[in-house]
Structures are given as C-alpha cells and as structure tokens.
Design a protein around this motif. Structure first.
Motif, PDB file in Angstrom:
ATOM      1  N   TYR A  55      52.418  44.856  48.866  1.00  0.00           N
ATOM      2  CA  TYR A  55      52.451  44.542  50.294  1.00  0.00           C
ATOM      3  C   TYR A  55      51.282  43.646  50.674  1.00  0.00           C
ATOM      4  N   ILE A 268      58.969  40.580  59.682  1.00  0.00           N
ATOM      5  CA  ILE A 268      58.522  40.687  58.296  1.00  0.00           C
ATOM      6  C   ILE A 268      59.426  39.978  57.292  1.00  0.00           C
ATOM      7  N   ASP A 401      54.106  44.039  60.528  1.00  0.00           N
ATOM      8  CA  ASP A 401      53.753  44.201  59.123  1.00  0.00           C
ATOM      9  C   ASP A 401      52.719  45.326  58.995  1.00  0.00           C
TER      10      ASP A 401
END
Length: 423
Positions: A55, A268, A401
């Motif tokens: 991520y 995202i 996010d």
C-alpha cells in the motif's frame, strides 16, 4: 488488554471497525488516557489493508503498518477488543450513549495457542472470504498468517464429524461448541464509526462481463493474487488455466462515476491500477499492459511522480476512453471494446486477463445501523460536528487512501475526546 471477552460495562469511547482507521482512532484516544472499546465484525483486525499486497505511499506490505499497531493495542490496558461483534443499536445522546452489541461465537476460547491442530484434523472446507472466493479454506482456520488476535475460528457450517475431530486434536481445551451468540450493553460517551468500505459488486455491471468469464477479475482479486498470503501465493495468473498472462487490460471506473452504480470517484482506483501494473511488470517483464481510463487521477506530487514513471514504460499503454463492453474471446482470452476519446476511433483489444477497477462502496450503504446518524445519497456518513457524539471516520465518511484515512482518524479521535471531556 481484553481480547474477545465481554466488553466493560462502560468506557469513554466506542470505535466500530478494526481497519486502519479504527485502529488509529483507538490508539490515538487510548494513548491520551481514555478507555476505548474496539469492536470488529470479522474474526480479526486489519480491515482492507490486511488484504493488500502493498500500500501507498511507500509500497509497504501490510505487516509494515499493522504489526506495530497490534503491538501498541496489545500493550495498552485501556483498550478492549471484541471481534466477531456488531452494533445492534445506539440509544441516548452525546456523552451518554447506551450501545447494544451482538457477538457471534468463534467456538474457540482464549486457551488457543494457534498451533493449528484443529485445522489439520478438520477435513471439511468453506469458501475463503479473505481471498474473495478464489480458493477454499478448512472449516477450522486461522483467518490470516498475521491475524490478530492469533486465534483459530471454527465455521458454523462445520460438520458433526469434524467437530469431534477438532475437539480430539486440541490439547489445550480451546474448542468450545457450547458458545452461542451473545448480546451485551455498554455505556459510552462517544462513538466513532470506522466501518470502512467494500468493493462494488462487479456482477451488477452487465456490460463488463464479470462473473460470466473466468479471466475477468477485480482489482482487489488481483491484490490478493499478488500477495504471498493469497490464493496463488503471490503469482498473478489467469484463473482459467493458471497461465502467465502475456497481455493485461485494466478497465478504470468500473462502476464508479456512473449514475447507474456509484456516481462518485472512488479516489483510490487509478493509483491502485498503476500499482498493479508494477506488480505485473515485476513478474512478467515482457507482458503488455493497457489501461483504459476516463481521467487518470494522481492526487499529490508523490502520486504524480509514480504515474510519470509508469508513462515512460514502453510496455504500459494508456488509452483515454470509456470501455463499452468486455466479452470472452477464443481460448479464454477477453475482448475489450472502447472508444478512444482522443482519436475518436473504436478500439478492440484481446487480452489474456482483464482487471476491473471496481469502486469503493461504504460498508454501511446497504445496512444502516439503528443510530442517530445522517448519510448522504451514496451511503457515506455526514458528520454533524455541532451535535457531536458520533462521527464517521475514514472511508465510512468518504473515499480515501490509507494516508488520508489515518489523518482523518486522528481528527475523529480528537472529536470523540472533546465529547468525553465536555460532558
């Protein structure tokens, strides 16, 4: 710290949801001296981040951020964690809420050491929800290698024969099939809803073919494939034959920015697909990757730099145009039809694998809790800071996010504390 025991009768703050936003809210509030009850409907903490391979912003694996948070939670006696628990209703007013909680049975108690003997003894299997049904797991299972709490779970669908085998295999008297669903009531001053998001159901987007053709997958399915803990142990392959894809097409805004599905941008998806392109390039240097997009959104300098790096890759192609149809071709391949918005030409591409960048839908959109909350038309919580008391946090409040969710969670922890000290 109390894990999977009855929550205390009262506390300062209740946090609903144990994803990255809920963890941050819990820790920020507890480390300022407030008693916090954290409830999570799954059998483990970590939320969507736990399902990721990497991520942003540093492209870290989930262990990078979650392990330290789990340690901080474990070491803090002011935090009380209760998994497999949902909120039934919230009554009262800011500073004085009465919350009814429902907890499903795990059928495993705190004697569990995570040895895995029950899983080895069990023969029956269930669909693996963590991997979006791409594989199966035993009916007695550890949800994830870094599951917290690190306790096994036994499915309610386990057979009588497997029940007996699990009990006989366990040396620690950790199996308890007498457990039943319980309902408890707690009093808190403030509630933070960090209930997160779910991937939009791609089967509802008829023209994109998901569910009808094996080699059309979603962005979160690809994320699980790329993870070493996923169904293919990190190898991205075609589901139909486990072959290495030589060409991959990404369909952006699959269900997002569409009045028939999700009318908003999910924030995202563009960066997720760009990240997925790097996964593919690392595994298959010769594979060709095409990204079909309406607009590519890379919010912030760091994300823009990441996008620019990919634009320089000769094997990554960007086509500005909304995909009209995705259908099956020969040998399991998939055909993508789109109109190039720049040239005006109709584009037909056959790819080995198609990835739908499905949008982010708030978890509470379809099942709203019995609580004095206000939602917008898309199901996101609208915060009323003048009234206070209850707050939507992270992706329960808006698409975001991990970085933005953490920032928002810190702010919501402060709002919850203000309710506590102001009562």
């Amino acid at each position: 710290m109390t894990i999977d025991k009855a929550a205390p009768a009262s506390a300062s703050i209740l946090v609903v949801g144990g994803g990255i936003s809920g963890l941050t809210t819990t820790l920020e509030a507890a480390e300022t001296g407030h008693e916090v009850i954290l409830v999570e409907k799954n059998a483990y903490l970590g939320g969507r981040v736990l399902q990721l391979n990497q991520y942003f912003p540093k492209l870290c694996p989930p262990t990078c951020g979650l392990e330290i948070n789990f340690r901080r939670i474990k070491d803090n006696p002011a935090i009380h964690v209760q998994t497999m628990t949902e909120v039934v209703k919230v009554e009262g007013a800011p500073g004085n809420y009465e919350v009814t909680l429902k907890t499903r049975p795990r059928f495993v108690n705190n004697n569990c050491t995570g040895c895995g003997a029950c899983g080895e003894a069990c023969e029956g299997e269930i669909e693996n929800e963590l991997n979006f049904g791409m594989d199966r797991t035993k009916a007695a299972y550890l949800p994830h290698p870094m599951a917290f709490p690190a306790k096994y779970v036994i499915s309610e669908y386990i057979s009588a024969d497997d029940k007996k085998k699990c009990e006989e295999a366990c040396k620690y008297a950790a199996i308890d099939f007498s457990m039943t669903e319980t309902t408890t009531t707690v009093k808190v001053a403030s509630v933070v809803w960090a209930t997160g998001w779910k991937p939009y159901d791609a089967t509802r987007i008829d023209n994109l073919g998901f569910g009808r053709h094996q080699n059309i997958i979603t962005n979160m399915m690809l994320e699980r494939m790329a993870s070493s803990t996923g169904p293919t142990e990190g190898k991205i392959v075609r589901p139909s034959d486990n072959a290495a894809p030589k060409s991959v097409a990404f369909v952006q805004c699959a269900g997002s920015r569409d009045e028939n599905h999700l009318p908003y941008c999910s924030y995202i998806c563009c960066m997720a697909s760009l990240k997925h392109a790097t996964y593919l390039r690392a595994q298959y240097p010769d594979a060709e990757i095409t990204i079909y997009y309406i607009d590519l959104r890379a919010p912030g300098q760091r994300y823009e730099k990441f996008y620019n790096q990919l634009k320089e890759d000769e094997k990554v192609f960007f086509v500005k145009g909304k995909v009209a149809e995705v259908s099956e071709a020969d040998n399991g391949s998939v055909t993508v039809v789109a109109e190039n918005a720049v040239s005006g030409e109709k584009v037909r591409q056959t790819a080995d694998l198609v990835v739908l960048a499905t949008g982010m839908e708030p978890s509470l959109a379809s099942e709203k809790p019995q609580a004095d909350l206000t939602f917008n038309d898309s199901g996101f919580i609208k915060n009323d800071f003048d009234k206070g008391g209850m707050f939507g946090c992270g992706c329960a409040n808006k698409p975001a996010d991990v970085v933005s969710s953490n920032q928002n969670a810190t702010g919501m922890a402060l709002k919850a504390i203000q309710t506590v000290v102001g009562r």
